[in-house]
Every structure is written in structure tokens, then in C-alpha cells.
Design a protein around this motif. Structure first.
Motif, short mmCIF file in Angstrom:
data_model
loop_
_atom_site.label_atom_id
_atom_site.label_comp_id
_atom_site.label_asym_id
_atom_site.label_seq_id
_atom_site.Cartn_x
_atom_site.Cartn_y
_atom_site.Cartn_z
N SER A 151 60.27 54.95 56.65
CA SER A 151 59.71 53.92 55.70
C SER A 151 59.19 52.75 56.58
O SER A 151 58.98 51.71 55.80
CB SER A 151 60.61 53.60 54.61
OG SER A 151 61.78 52.91 54.95
N LYS A 152 59.49 52.39 57.63
CA LYS A 152 59.35 51.22 58.48
C LYS A 152 57.93 51.47 59.47
O LYS A 152 57.40 52.49 59.95
CB LYS A 152 60.45 50.94 59.33
CG LYS A 152 61.67 51.03 58.60
CD LYS A 152 61.52 49.62 57.72
CE LYS A 152 62.76 49.34 56.92
NZ LYS A 152 62.69 49.36 55.54
N SER A 153 57.33 50.14 59.39
CA SER A 153 56.13 50.04 60.23
C SER A 153 56.72 49.32 61.44
O SER A 153 57.43 48.30 61.42
CB SER A 153 55.12 49.14 59.54
OG SER A 153 53.95 48.78 60.34
N ILE A 197 55.84 43.07 64.72
CA ILE A 197 55.94 43.66 63.54
C ILE A 197 57.04 43.14 62.72
O ILE A 197 58.10 43.70 63.42
CB ILE A 197 55.37 44.92 63.03
CG1 ILE A 197 54.08 45.24 63.85
CG2 ILE A 197 55.73 45.47 62.05
CD1 ILE A 197 53.63 46.76 63.84
N GLN A 198 57.12 42.76 61.62
CA GLN A 198 58.39 42.64 60.79
C GLN A 198 58.14 43.06 59.54
O GLN A 198 57.44 42.91 58.55
CB GLN A 198 58.68 40.88 60.39
CG GLN A 198 60.14 40.50 59.89
CD GLN A 198 60.25 39.42 60.11
OE1 GLN A 198 59.72 38.21 60.62
NE2 GLN A 198 61.51 38.85 59.54
N ASP A 199 58.96 44.20 59.31
CA ASP A 199 59.01 45.16 58.24
C ASP A 199 60.28 44.89 57.34
O ASP A 199 61.29 45.56 57.76
CB ASP A 199 58.69 46.49 58.27
CG ASP A 199 58.27 47.19 57.15
OD1 ASP A 199 58.65 46.79 56.02
OD2 ASP A 199 57.81 48.21 57.37
N ASP A 200 60.28 44.07 56.32
CA ASP A 200 61.57 43.90 55.57
C ASP A 200 62.57 43.31 56.81
O ASP A 200 62.32 42.33 57.35
CB ASP A 200 62.01 45.23 55.15
CG ASP A 200 63.43 44.65 54.13
OD1 ASP A 200 63.51 43.64 53.74
OD2 ASP A 200 64.08 45.93 53.81
#
Length: 224
Positions: A151-153, A197-200
Motif C-alpha cells: 500500500s506504499k509509494s 517520497i513520503q507516504d504516511d
């Protein structure tokens, strides 16, 4: 005081070659510089514990690298890394994985660190990684049975950068391909450009040029 866990590799070669390797020094030192400036503590750990292999320690003109490498506390910790079996993940507010090729041969498939990272993330912890460091995210499986990356970029060292660095034929596996197959989204910019990239609560950087920006994002997340 907040504290970051830094898992590093015990594998001191590039894949199965005889080329000296391990953790790439600037990706560790530039993040540590920002952490220590912000008053954030850290521990260095590895699967086996003990002295860990580091390369890139002789880069000319990198004052930050030189400063951290000459720090007595750093030297003690890098020569006496904590074995994974002795860690209490509740002691840490974040985990940071620096790059280097060594971890493709151990952390990228290690279940012990992966279980600690899953517990850490599910209790509100932050995960950060740069360059080849995101390989350590591959084995992390959440309590739902879903892979963290599903579920992560994310970003990481690219195929083009492997070609430029003349390592494409020697790496145990191509990280870009593995992330593209396992992550919700893998993104990149032109070779050697800074990209984060910062994903959550997952922070990833593409290459050595991105280490400072990953460290900055990590500090900001920790002090928020």
C-alpha cells in the motif's frame, strides 16, 4: 530523548564478488549529522552484531562524512553493533535503513528485523530508507498478512544508476524491479537527482544525493 534504530548489513562484499562493500558511508553519516544536530539519539544494529563493514569512507571534500566518521561515539557503535536478538523495538521512535550493496544479501530477506519493523510501524513508528536501503522494506509483513509495501509509494536506486555505477551485472537482484513488483507504486527521477517520497510514515530516497533530504524529512517527522 527520541531514538532511531539503524539496522546495517553484516555482508561486506558486493553480492558474490570480492569487491569490498557493506554500508555506504555518506548515506549513514549525512543522516546521523541531522539527527544529532536535532538532539535525536541512535543505535546501530545488525543481524549478527559486532563490527559492521562500511565503505565510502575516503570521499574527498565531504566534511560531514569525515566529521561523523571521526566521532568517538560513532566509532564505538559501528564497531559494536547490537545484534537483532538483543533489541527492544519499543525503545525507538523510528527505523532508518542506509544504503550500500551489502544489505541486498542479508537485510533484504531477514525475517527478524522485518518482524520488528512491522511491530514498530503498526504502533505508530516511522520507517525511513535511502538508495538500496528500501530493500529492507521488502520482507516486512503486517499483522493483516499484507506486505507493508503493498500500500506504499516508494523510490530507491534505479536501474539506470546501476548501469552508470557498473554494478548492474553484480547485484544479487535489481532493486527497482523488486520494488516495482511489490510496492503499490515505484517512482524515480533522472539518475543521480535528489528525490524523496513520503507516504504516511514511510520515507524513501532514491540515491546518495537524496540522503540529506531523507534525514531532513525524518527529523521533521520525529519532532512533529
Amino acid at each position: 530523548m527520541k531514538k532511531v534504530l539503524i539496522p546495517v548489513t553484516n555482508h561486506g562484499k558486493l553480492g558474490n564478488t570480492e569487491q569490498e562493500n557493506g554500508t555506504y558511508s555518506p548515506e549513514l553519516t549525512h543522516v546521523l549529522h541531522l539527527l544529532t544536530e536535532a538532539g535525536i539519539d541512535y543505535d546501530i544494529a545488525s543481524i549478527q552484531g559486532g563490527k559492521v563493514p562500511i565503505y565510502g569512507t575516503d570521499i574527498e571534500g565531504d566534511d560531514i562524512n569525515d566529521k561523523i566518521l571521526s566521532d568517538e561515539t560513532f566509532q564505538i557503535r559501528v564497531n559494536n553493533s547490537i545484534p537483532v536478538s538483543q533489541l527492544d523495538i519499543k525503545d525507538y521512535q523510528a527505523i532508518f535503513y542506509p544504503g550500500g550493496y551489502g544489505l541486498l544479501s542479508d537485510l533484504a530477506s531477514n525475517d527478524e528485523f522485518a518482524k520488528l519493523a512491522a511491530e514498530h510501524y503498526e504502533t505508530g513508528g516511522i520507517l525511513a530508507a535511502v538508495c538500496h536501503g528500501p530493500a529492507a522494506l521488502l520482507p516486512i509483513v503486517l499483522s493483516s498478512g499484507e506486505k507493508l509495501l503493498a500500500s506504499k509509494s516508494v523510490t530507491a536506486f534505479t536501474r539506470e544508476e546501476e548501469i552508470d555505477y557498473q554494478t548492474i551485472d553484480h547485484v544479487p537482484f535489481l532493486l527497482e524491479e523488486s520494488l516495482a513488483r511489490n510496492a503499490a507504486r515505484y517512482s524515480k527521477v533522472q539518475p543521480w537527482g535528489e528525490f524523496v517520497i513520503q507516504d504516511d510514515r514511510v520515507i524513501t530516497g532514491q540515491n546518495p544525493s537524496s540522503a540529506h533530504a531523507v534525514g531532513k524529512a525524518l527529523v521533521e517527522a520525529l519532532v512533529a
